[in-house]
Design an enzyme around this catalytic site. Structure first.
Site, PDB file in Angstrom:
ATOM      1  N   LYS A  79       0.860  -1.193   0.000  1.00 19.08           N
ATOM      2  CA  LYS A  79       0.000   0.000   0.000  1.00 19.08           C
ATOM      3  C   LYS A  79       0.894   1.240   0.000  1.00 19.08           C
ATOM      4  CE  LYS A  79      -3.912   1.787   2.769  1.00 19.08           C
ATOM      5  NZ  LYS A  79      -4.689   1.498   4.005  1.00 19.08           N
ATOM      6  N   SER A 154      -9.533   1.431   3.005  1.00 18.11           N
ATOM      7  CA  SER A 154      -8.686   2.212   2.131  1.00 18.11           C
ATOM      8  C   SER A 154      -7.622   1.399   1.388  1.00 18.11           C
ATOM      9  CB  SER A 154      -7.983   3.304   2.936  1.00 18.11           C
ATOM     10  OG  SER A 154      -7.114   2.729   3.897  1.00 18.11           O
ATOM     11  N   SER A 178      -9.490  -1.040   7.272  1.00 16.77           N
ATOM     12  CA  SER A 178      -8.991  -0.760   5.920  1.00 16.77           C
ATOM     13  C   SER A 178      -8.277  -1.916   5.222  1.00 16.77           C
ATOM     14  CB  SER A 178      -8.062   0.453   5.939  1.00 16.77           C
ATOM     15  OG  SER A 178      -8.811   1.639   5.921  1.00 16.77           O
TER      16      SER A 178
END
Lengths: 490, 100
Positions: A79, A154, A178
């Site tokens: 990420k 996310s 997330s």
């Protein structure tokens, strides 16, 4: 046969045995990404050149007969709020565009040291604030199961990269769900470890008392392999737990015979799509059939967990994001004075959703509201921790939905109540610091549904044991619009 | 009409956060904050006076380590991403003389 679509553990075994090369594994994945990334947009940056260098290094080590790590030659994505030396790290924000960090996050270093090939950085909501990956400065990511839908967030880029077979493994971060919610939306496995189990050194901080980096993979064994590489104490993060835990990978076949498992009453209410509740109840039946004893457990503070979470995460964010001021790295908008420069930089660099959260956090910490908001949220957190401790005195793991709804359509504006309850099932684990994972367990309206397993702090082993029994009885994997040519599943 | 906040309060918070909003944005932000603050009001009604606040999750004591120099960034590496640097330091516009 293409390597894209094969499991990480099989690829690592084949590379170690010299049956295939890391370079060939990488080439297959880059070809697959090249063919389909335009439809998914999972990445913010592809690190093709350094990935080829890493793969060549692994192949030289194989030829030399050197000892190889457990992820030898496995392509991974991280990420893009996990800093990577020499590779642009943006947190999907205009304020960090173009930033090349001078060091690796500890998780990035551990994964590289385990032999993994870092293929690219995965898309996210700006500063990990969101649950759809639509607020990224790089544009939205699409769900590989159905490209008209969001991947969740996310860590939506990470979930999409795994679901599309771009990288068999990815690392996300989970502050309030997330990792787990996008895993649920994309039909993959995602883990939020016990607070302190994984180093936060080098994570671009959102809510420091809540978040952990977590492993994401197509199935449980792959995810466990990555999890075991990530965990352990780190001198660079004083909040890491001091002990090195036993690998969860060794316990996937232990079963649940005689284990007591609780269904959380407060997470089976009207806020949840009944089709999803039905999947959780089916999971409970599967565990009972495998010899577990299922009981219902009440955690009343769960009803107020979202309010406490919103206060705490935004308060911590308002402090953490104060560092983006145009001085040390990232964007600077020139002005005559430093004060004007900081104001212009932050106004131009942050998206509106980020600004709203910063204002909320500042509001919660202001003298007028500290007692009614921030202090109360911290006390509610204590209450929730106590109630969970009572529950875990009776049961080893808890079962709940991961997300109240399946993946919505891209661009659709959800009803305010649905948006508010999005993190309802996931924030309790962050507030209490306990481990939780999401595992695909069938579908609702043809879209993947994740079932969540939680355990007491440091209880990763019973959590993975429970999930392994569920995986063995789960319906076959959801069809995906985009997937690797080398997989043995659709 | 916002019940839990106001344009004036939002402007004040924005000032503290070094942010500026135009009028259209300000309208939206006031509405968003008002909605969330309304949902947070429940916290004020809970009986929590006898519950200690959680300051940190893990029961950690102060962590000590020996005072040894480990790997560290060079001055050049630390300044490499700076928007402006001068004489081995981060450089900013005028500070003295500006109004707060």
């Amino acid at each position: 046969m293409s390597a894209a679509g094969r499991r990480a553990r099989d690829l690592a075994a084949a590379v170690r045995a010299g049956e295939t090369s890391a370079e060939s594994v990488l080439r297959d994945h880059l070809d697959h990404i090249d063919a389909h990334e335009a439809d998914i947009r999972a990445f913010t940056t592809l690190a093709t050149r350094s990935a080829r260098e890493q793969a060549a290094e692994i192949d030289r080590a194989v030829a030399d007969g050197a000892e190889l790590g457990p992820l030898a030659g496995v392509p991974v994505s991280l990420k893009d709020n996990i800093v990577t030396e020499g590779i642009e790290t943006t947190a999907a924000s205009a304020i960090l565009r173009g930033w090349i960090p001078p060091y690796d996050a500890t998780v990035a270093r551990r994964i590289r040291d385990a032999g993994a090939i870092l293929v690219g950085k995965a898309n996210l909501d700006e500063f990990a604030m969101g649950s759809s990956t639509e607020s990224s400065v790089h544009g939205p990511t699409r769900n590989p199961v159905d490209t008209d839908r969001i991947p969740g967030g996310s860590s939506g880029g990470s979930a999409a990269a795994v679901a599309a077979d771009f990288t068999p493994l990815s690392v996300g971060t989970d502050t309030g769900g997330s990792v787990r919610q996008p895993a649920s939306h994309c039909g993959i496995v995602g883990v939020k470890p016990t607070y302190g189990r994984v180093s936060r050194h080098g994570l671009i901080a959102l809510g420091s008392s809540l978040e952990q980096a977590g492993a994401m993979g197509a199935d449980l064994a792959d995810t466990a392999l990555l999890h075991d590489v990530m965990v352990g104490p780190d001198p660079a993060d004083a909040t890491t737990l001091p002990d090195r835990p036993e690998p969860v990978s060794a316990h996937l076949d232990d079963g649940v015979a005689g284990m007591r498992i609780g269904l959380v009453t407060e997470l089976l209410g009207d806020e949840i799509d009944p089709a999803i509740t039905a999947r959780v109840r089916a999971a409970a039946e599967a565990l009972a059939a495998a010899g577990a004893e299922i009981t219902e457990v009440s955690i009343p503070s769960v009803h107020h967990a979202l309010a406490a979470y919103r206060v705490l995460v935004n308060a911590e964010a308002s402090s953490n994001l104060a560092r983006y001021d145009g001085v040390r790295h990232g964007l600077r908008v020139d002005a005559d004075t430093t004060d004007e420069m900081m104001l212009a930089t932050r106004t131009a660099g942050f998206g509106l959703g980020v600004k709203e959260r910063l204002l909320l956090g500042t509001h919660a910490l202001s003298a007028d509201h500290f007692d009614t908001h921030y202090d109360r949220a911290r006390r509610l957190r204590t209450l929730l921790i106590r109630e969970l401790a009572t529950a875990f005195a009776d049961v080893e793991t808890l079962l709940a939905p991961t997300a109240p709804q399946v993946a919505r359509r891209l661009g659709e504006v959800p009803d305010a109540d649905i948006a508010w309850f999005n993190d309802h099932c996931t924030v309790p684990a962050n507030l209490a610091g306990i481990p939780a994972l999401s595992l695909p367990f069938g579908t609702a309206d043809g879209l993947p549904v994740g079932v969540q397993v939680m355990a007491a702090a440091r209880g990763e082993i019973p959590m993975f044991r429970t999930a392994a029994v569920l995986e063995a009885t789960a319906p076959t994997r959801t069809d995906r619009a985009v997937h690797g040519p080398g997989g043995d599943l659709p | 009409m916002a019940e839990h906040t106001s344009s004036d309060e939002v402007r004040k918070l924005a000032d503290l956060m070094r942010l500026r909003f135009d009028d259209t944005e300000l309208d939206r932000v006031v509405r968003t904050l008002d909605d969330v603050l309304g949902r947070l009001a429940v916290l004020a009604d809970l009986d929590l006076d006898d519950v200690e606040p959680t300051i940190h999750l893990n029961d950690l004591q102060n962590v000590w380590r020996s005072d040894e120099i480990g790997p560290t960034l060079t001055n050049e590496e630390a300044l490499a991403a700076a928007p402006a640097a001068e004489a081995g330091q981060f450089s900013v516009p005028t500070i003295l003389g500006e109004t707060p």
